[in-house]
Design a protein around this motif. Structure first.
Motif, PDB file in Angstrom:
ATOM      1  N   GLU A  44       0.872  -0.899   0.085  1.00  0.00           N
ATOM      2  CA  GLU A  44      -0.140  -0.016  -0.014  1.00  0.00           C
ATOM      3  C   GLU A  44       0.786   1.429  -0.543  1.00  0.00           C
ATOM      4  O   GLU A  44       2.169   1.310   0.507  1.00  0.00           O
ATOM      5  N   ARG A  45       0.233   2.157  -0.524  1.00  0.00           N
ATOM      6  CA  ARG A  45       1.153   3.668  -0.367  1.00  0.00           C
ATOM      7  C   ARG A  45       1.338   4.133   0.948  1.00  0.00           C
ATOM      8  O   ARG A  45       0.093   4.164   2.087  1.00  0.00           O
ATOM      9  N   GLU A  46       2.400   5.031   1.207  1.00  0.00           N
ATOM     10  CA  GLU A  46       3.025   5.033   2.201  1.00  0.00           C
ATOM     11  C   GLU A  46       3.264   6.490   2.945  1.00  0.00           C
ATOM     12  O   GLU A  46       4.058   7.007   1.793  1.00  0.00           O
ATOM     13  N   GLY A  47       2.722   7.132   3.649  1.00  0.00           N
ATOM     14  CA  GLY A  47       2.975   8.496   3.748  1.00  0.00           C
ATOM     15  C   GLY A  47       4.509   8.350   4.369  1.00  0.00           C
ATOM     16  O   GLY A  47       4.477   7.604   5.030  1.00  0.00           O
ATOM     17  N   VAL A  48       5.333   9.690   3.123  1.00  0.00           N
ATOM     18  CA  VAL A  48       6.735   9.559   4.185  1.00  0.00           C
ATOM     19  C   VAL A  48       7.508  10.724   4.453  1.00  0.00           C
ATOM     20  O   VAL A  48       8.093  10.179   5.876  1.00  0.00           O
ATOM     21  N   GLY A  55       5.869  25.912   7.194  1.00  0.00           N
ATOM     22  CA  GLY A  55       7.113  25.256   6.568  1.00  0.00           C
ATOM     23  C   GLY A  55       7.729  24.829   8.236  1.00  0.00           C
ATOM     24  O   GLY A  55       8.802  24.269   8.330  1.00  0.00           O
ATOM     25  N   ASP A  56       6.791  25.637   9.329  1.00  0.00           N
ATOM     26  CA  ASP A  56       7.428  24.621  10.959  1.00  0.00           C
ATOM     27  C   ASP A  56       6.374  23.993  11.088  1.00  0.00           C
ATOM     28  O   ASP A  56       7.098  23.451  12.383  1.00  0.00           O
ATOM     29  N   VAL A  57       6.262  23.007  10.517  1.00  0.00           N
ATOM     30  CA  VAL A  57       5.484  21.521  10.771  1.00  0.00           C
ATOM     31  C   VAL A  57       5.556  20.881  10.130  1.00  0.00           C
ATOM     32  O   VAL A  57       5.294  21.314   8.735  1.00  0.00           O
ATOM     33  N   ILE A  58       6.669  20.183  10.349  1.00  0.00           N
ATOM     34  CA  ILE A  58       6.988  18.435  10.057  1.00  0.00           C
ATOM     35  C   ILE A  58       6.671  17.524   9.810  1.00  0.00           C
ATOM     36  O   ILE A  58       6.806  17.440  11.432  1.00  0.00           O
ATOM     37  N   HIS A  59       6.650  16.549  10.108  1.00  0.00           N
ATOM     38  CA  HIS A  59       6.344  15.185   9.745  1.00  0.00           C
ATOM     39  C   HIS A  59       7.092  14.328   9.548  1.00  0.00           C
ATOM     40  O   HIS A  59       7.672  14.624   8.052  1.00  0.00           O
ATOM     41  N   TYR A  60       7.886  13.343   9.570  1.00  0.00           N
ATOM     42  CA  TYR A  60       8.392  12.088   9.215  1.00  0.00           C
ATOM     43  C   TYR A  60       7.449  10.638   9.701  1.00  0.00           C
ATOM     44  O   TYR A  60       7.802  10.691  11.020  1.00  0.00           O
ATOM     45  N   ALA A  61       7.489   9.906   8.743  1.00  0.00           N
ATOM     46  CA  ALA A  61       6.834   8.739   8.940  1.00  0.00           C
ATOM     47  C   ALA A  61       8.101   7.647  10.161  1.00  0.00           C
ATOM     48  O   ALA A  61       9.771   8.113   9.410  1.00  0.00           O
ATOM     49  N   ASP A  62       7.913   6.853  11.150  1.00  0.00           N
ATOM     50  CA  ASP A  62       9.183   6.226  11.937  1.00  0.00           C
ATOM     51  C   ASP A  62      10.558   4.970  10.984  1.00  0.00           C
ATOM     52  O   ASP A  62      11.415   5.233  11.483  1.00  0.00           O
TER      53      ASP A  62
END
Length: 126
Positions: A44-48, A55-62
């Motif tokens: 399945e498609r995964e959010g990376v 620009g001040d809120v950033i998230h990353y997959a574990d």
């Protein structure tokens, strides 16, 4: 209408690096929250990663935290994904997506995305 075009994919050995670009045309990408996604064959498609329009809120997959870095560049109307210490399991088609959040800059990653690029292949193999 915003159009997105990805670039920078390719083949690299494990431990290598690539820099993906997501260039917007037709609209100012700075007003959009942008996300990077990937889909490997049979998965399945995964959010990376994602970045708010401010620009001040950033998230990353574990699975990529500490190895990937997302950034915005208003001069090129683009969002970039710097990928380092690549692993074979990072092999996938990477796509960027965007949702309009307004000219004042909002401080969250969009829960859904309205505009998608075509994707670029990343292959990590020895």
């Amino acid at each position: 209408q915003l159009q997105l075009v990805e670039s920078g994919g390719g083949s690299v050995q494990p431990g290598g690096s690539l820099r993906l670009g997501c260039v917007g045309s037709g609209r100012t990408l700075a007003y959009y929250g942008v996300g990077w996604f990937r889909q490997a064959p049979g998965k399945e498609r995964e959010g990376v990663s994602c970045v708010s329009s401010s620009g001040d809120v950033i998230h990353y997959a574990d699975s990529v935290r500490g190895r990937f870095t997302i950034s915005r560049d208003s001069a090129t109307n683009a969002v970039y994904l710097q990928m380092s210490s690549l692993k074979p399991e990072d092999t996938a088609v990477y796509s960027c997506a965007a949702t309009y959040l307004g000219v004042n800059g909002d401080h969250y990653c969009p829960p859904t995305y309205d505009h998608w690029g075509q994707g670029t292949q990343v292959t990590v193999s020895s």
